[in-house]
Design a protein around this motif. Structure first.
Motif, short mmCIF file in Angstrom:
data_model
loop_
_atom_site.label_atom_id
_atom_site.label_comp_id
_atom_site.label_asym_id
_atom_site.label_seq_id
_atom_site.Cartn_x
_atom_site.Cartn_y
_atom_site.Cartn_z
N LEU A 1 24.40 101.19 40.29
CA LEU A 1 24.63 100.33 39.13
C LEU A 1 26.10 99.95 38.98
CD1 LEU A 1 22.32 102.21 36.61
CD2 LEU A 1 21.86 100.00 37.68
N THR A 2 26.99 100.85 39.39
CA THR A 2 28.42 100.59 39.26
C THR A 2 28.90 99.55 40.26
OG1 THR A 2 28.76 102.87 38.50
CG2 THR A 2 30.70 101.68 39.25
N LEU A 3 28.37 99.58 41.48
CA LEU A 3 28.86 98.71 42.54
C LEU A 3 28.01 97.47 42.77
CD1 LEU A 3 29.89 101.37 45.23
CD2 LEU A 3 31.36 100.20 43.58
N THR A 4 26.86 97.37 42.11
CA THR A 4 25.93 96.30 42.46
C THR A 4 26.46 94.90 42.20
OG1 THR A 4 23.61 95.64 42.27
CG2 THR A 4 24.72 96.21 40.22
N ARG A 5 27.35 94.74 41.21
CA ARG A 5 27.88 93.41 40.89
C ARG A 5 29.27 93.17 41.46
NH1 ARG A 5 25.93 93.01 34.52
NH2 ARG A 5 23.79 93.68 34.90
N VAL A 6 29.76 94.11 42.25
CA VAL A 6 31.08 93.96 42.86
C VAL A 6 30.96 93.05 44.08
CG1 VAL A 6 32.91 95.18 44.09
CG2 VAL A 6 31.89 96.20 42.04
N PRO A 7 31.84 92.04 44.22
CA PRO A 7 31.77 91.17 45.40
C PRO A 7 32.04 91.97 46.67
CG PRO A 7 33.79 90.77 44.17
CD PRO A 7 32.95 91.67 43.32
N VAL A 8 31.37 91.60 47.75
CA VAL A 8 31.46 92.36 48.99
C VAL A 8 32.89 92.43 49.51
CG1 VAL A 8 30.77 92.36 51.42
CG2 VAL A 8 29.06 91.99 49.66
N HIS A 9 33.67 91.35 49.32
CA HIS A 9 35.03 91.36 49.88
C HIS A 9 35.95 92.31 49.12
CE1 HIS A 9 35.99 88.62 46.55
NE2 HIS A 9 37.26 88.80 46.84
N ARG A 10 35.49 92.88 48.00
CA ARG A 10 36.27 93.89 47.28
C ARG A 10 35.53 95.24 47.28
NH1 ARG A 10 40.38 91.28 47.92
NH2 ARG A 10 41.37 90.00 46.33
N ALA A 11 34.50 95.38 48.09
CA ALA A 11 33.66 96.58 48.04
C ALA A 11 34.42 97.83 48.46
CB ALA A 11 32.43 96.40 48.94
N GLY A 12 35.29 97.72 49.46
CA GLY A 12 36.03 98.89 49.91
C GLY A 12 36.98 99.41 48.84
N ALA A 13 37.76 98.51 48.24
CA ALA A 13 38.69 98.92 47.20
C ALA A 13 37.94 99.45 45.98
CB ALA A 13 39.58 97.75 46.79
N ALA A 14 36.82 98.80 45.61
CA ALA A 14 36.03 99.26 44.47
C ALA A 14 35.45 100.65 44.73
CB ALA A 14 34.90 98.26 44.18
N GLY A 15 34.94 100.85 45.95
CA GLY A 15 34.44 102.17 46.30
C GLY A 15 35.54 103.22 46.27
N GLY A 16 36.76 102.83 46.69
CA GLY A 16 37.88 103.74 46.63
C GLY A 16 38.24 104.12 45.20
N VAL A 17 38.23 103.12 44.29
CA VAL A 17 38.51 103.40 42.87
C VAL A 17 37.46 104.36 42.31
CG1 VAL A 17 38.58 102.39 40.57
CG2 VAL A 17 39.73 101.24 42.46
N LEU A 18 36.19 104.10 42.60
CA LEU A 18 35.11 104.94 42.09
C LEU A 18 35.26 106.38 42.58
CD1 LEU A 18 32.39 105.06 40.53
CD2 LEU A 18 31.27 104.50 42.70
N GLN A 19 35.54 106.55 43.86
CA GLN A 19 35.62 107.90 44.40
C GLN A 19 36.93 108.59 44.05
OE1 GLN A 19 33.73 108.39 48.43
NE2 GLN A 19 33.60 106.16 48.30
N THR A 20 37.99 107.80 43.80
CA THR A 20 39.22 108.41 43.29
C THR A 20 38.94 109.03 41.92
OG1 THR A 20 40.63 106.84 44.47
CG2 THR A 20 41.61 107.99 42.61
N GLY A 21 38.19 108.31 41.09
CA GLY A 21 37.80 108.86 39.79
C GLY A 21 37.00 110.16 39.95
N GLN A 22 36.13 110.21 40.95
CA GLN A 22 35.36 111.43 41.19
C GLN A 22 36.26 112.59 41.56
OE1 GLN A 22 32.56 110.28 44.19
NE2 GLN A 22 31.35 108.99 42.82
N ARG A 23 37.26 112.33 42.42
CA ARG A 23 38.17 113.40 42.84
C ARG A 23 39.05 113.86 41.67
NH1 ARG A 23 35.11 112.89 46.12
NH2 ARG A 23 34.58 114.85 45.16
N VAL A 24 39.55 112.90 40.89
CA VAL A 24 40.36 113.26 39.72
C VAL A 24 39.51 114.03 38.72
CG1 VAL A 24 41.62 112.35 37.72
CG2 VAL A 24 42.00 111.37 39.98
N GLY A 25 38.26 113.57 38.52
CA GLY A 25 37.36 114.27 37.61
C GLY A 25 37.09 115.68 38.06
N SER A 26 36.84 115.87 39.35
CA SER A 26 36.59 117.21 39.87
C SER A 26 37.79 118.12 39.64
CB SER A 26 36.26 117.15 41.36
OG SER A 26 35.07 116.43 41.60
N ALA A 27 38.99 117.60 39.93
CA ALA A 27 40.20 118.41 39.76
C ALA A 27 40.41 118.76 38.29
CB ALA A 27 41.41 117.66 40.30
N ALA A 28 40.22 117.78 37.40
CA ALA A 28 40.40 118.03 35.98
C ALA A 28 39.36 119.01 35.47
CB ALA A 28 40.32 116.71 35.20
#
Length: 500
Positions: free
Chosen positions: A395-422
């Protein structure tokens, strides 16, 4: 103008290519938790100090998180296949170096490189899924990715326990890293043959935003350092890094806005955050990972230090969660198309219920039978976790344009890593504080788990608010809006159900 996307690969090849991506994702995420039970072996066999052990765990998380967004953008610009294979090769070599490390300092250095390589691989996986799949198939693919995320995180303590039990305490820690070698080599060879050769999705004139990388990297580092080192850095001075992080991330935001106004390609397209589905989904992901990943940290500590379980027995005790999360994620990948955000709400509620069941089981069945008593609530929590991670990613990535998919996926997973650490910092502080006050009793784990439930309830509140707002004001989908505006950008999606 952006490069026109090639059509998806034939069915057999794209599903096999997905298998390669998931295999690489599995070993990179496995290494976030497999080393936890190997720390005593490192101390015994390598003479690693507490500080070195801490950096073996936290250093990986740091460099993993730092690499995600730049690596995602690199994949958008230079091709995800190339970035994926480079990251996988570096991860495999770094794993071998970790296993051969002659001393603690070398192990820490190789571990930092290994984390950066894992951060290079992760965003390419979500980007490749968006390139290779559409519609319900994409939901199924993200469902499988969710299975891998849940299983790899939860099965790490079990895998580490099995290896150390089989090889022995002195050399067992080395095989925690060596186990990656045959998997990494096989995945690399299969990737060379199976991964599609899509052209880069970013425009040919786009350049890499080095100053943006510097600002974001320093901001994320200042944010994560006091969190991952919370137990090792005594005193309150470490928290002074948090306002520094806020300033750096604010400067990054202003710089990226300037890049956009000047018509230059930003590291992170800030228009992504204008998409409510992406912004709320990323926040839900951050808060959920802050809650659920901490469970394995404090629960395995409790079983080994308080109850007296071996590393293998502690790993087996979280196996119900791992197995059930795989089943739940596979089901979630199919059900998300039908139920949308409601499925995430159900999943978050189920995880909270399962963890509360663990709290009750620890109270009612103290002693060595606690692992059996918590099996059922762990099973419930695992299924619900599977219904949360993969549907929320879809649901988070479904409306993201494909040409920004890598950066969007990086933002999403950066949040996961920060969340895990916090989450580990907060829940760990509660756990250790109650352990110091009440000694080796069940009180510490109960308070730690209740703190994790409180964090998960924040994610549940966000999901409910998003679901209700969408039901009240469905509105047009972002993809349809882009089509109406005649956008030339690639990656417009088919309409998504209102309320999803």
């Amino acid at each position: 103008m952006t490069t026109v996307q090639a059509g998806p690969a034939p069915d057999d090849r794209r599903w096999k290519a997905l298998g390669v991506c998931l295999t690489a994702g599995f070993i990179s995420l496995l290494d976030t938790s497999i080393v936890n039970v190997a720390l005593p072996s490192m101390e015994h066999g390598l003479g690693a100090s507490e500080a070195a052990q801490s950096w073996v765990v936290s250093g990986y998380a740091l460099t993993f998180g730092l690499a995600l967004v730049p690596a995602g953008r690199l994949g958008d610009m230079r091709g995800r296949r190339q970035a994926f294979l480079l990251g996988l090769a570096l991860f495999t070599v770094a794993s071998a170096a970790c296993g051969l490390a002659p001393g603690p300092s070398w192990l820490v250095v190789f571990r930092l490189i290994q984390g950066a390589a894992a951060g290079m691989v992760a965003p390419q996986t979500s980007g490749l899924i968006q390139q290779m799949f559409q519609g319900s198939e994409r939901a199924r693919a993200f469902g499988l990715l969710g299975s891998v995320i849940g299983v790899s995180t939860a099965v790490g303590p079990l895998a580490g326990g099995v290896l150390i039990d089989a090889v022995g305490t002195t050399e067992g820690w080395r095989w925690v890293f060596f186990v990656n070698l045959p998997i990494g080599v096989a995945a690399f060879a299969a990737g060379l043959r199976l991964l599609p050769r899509y052209p880069a999705t970013a425009g040919k004139r786009e350049t890499f935003d080095l100053f943006g990388v510097l600002l974001l990297g320093c901001g994320v580092l200042a944010l994560m350092l006091p969190l991952v080192q919370e137990q090792q850095w005594t005193g309150r001075l470490k928290w002074a890094l948090l306002p520094v992080a806020a300033l750096l991330l604010g400067a990054f935001w202003a710089w990226e806005r300037r890049q956009g106004r000047l018509g230059r390609a930003p590291l992170v397209d800030l228009e992504l955050f204008a998409l409510r589905s992406f912004t709320l989904g990323a926040l839900i992901s951050l808060t959920y990972f802050a809650g659920f990943t901490t469970v394995f940290f404090v629960y395995t500590l409790f079983l080994q230090n308080t109850v007296g379980y071996s590393a293998l027995a502690a790993g087996l005790s979280v196996l119900p969660f791992a197995a059930a999360s795989a089943v739940g994620a596979a089901a979630g990948g199919r059900l998300v198309v039908r139920f949308g955000r409601r499925l995430v709400v159900i999943g978050l509620g189920g995880v909270a219920l399962g963890l509360l069941g663990v709290v009750v089981a620890v109270q009612l069945v103290p002693g060595r039978n606690v692992g059996w008593a918590t099996a059922l609530p762990m099973l419930i929590g695992g299924i619900a976790s599977g219904l949360t991670v993969s549907p929320n990613t879809t649901l988070t990535l479904t409306r993201v344009p494909v040409h920004r998919a890598g950066a969007a996926g990086g933002v999403l997973q950066t949040g996961q890593r920060v969340g895990s650490a916090a989450g580990i910092a907060v829940v760990g502080a509660v756990y250790f504080a109650h352990q110091a006050e009440h000694g080796q009793s069940g009180t510490a784990i109960q308070m730690g788990l209740l703190t994790a439930v409180g964090i998960i309830m924040i994610a549940l509140t966000l999901a409910v608010a998003d679901m209700r707002e969408r039901q009240a004001h469905p509105g047009p989908t972002w993809a349809a809006d882009r089509v109406r505006r005649g956008s030339a950008e690639g990656g417009a999606e088919e309409p998504v159900r209102p309320g999803s």
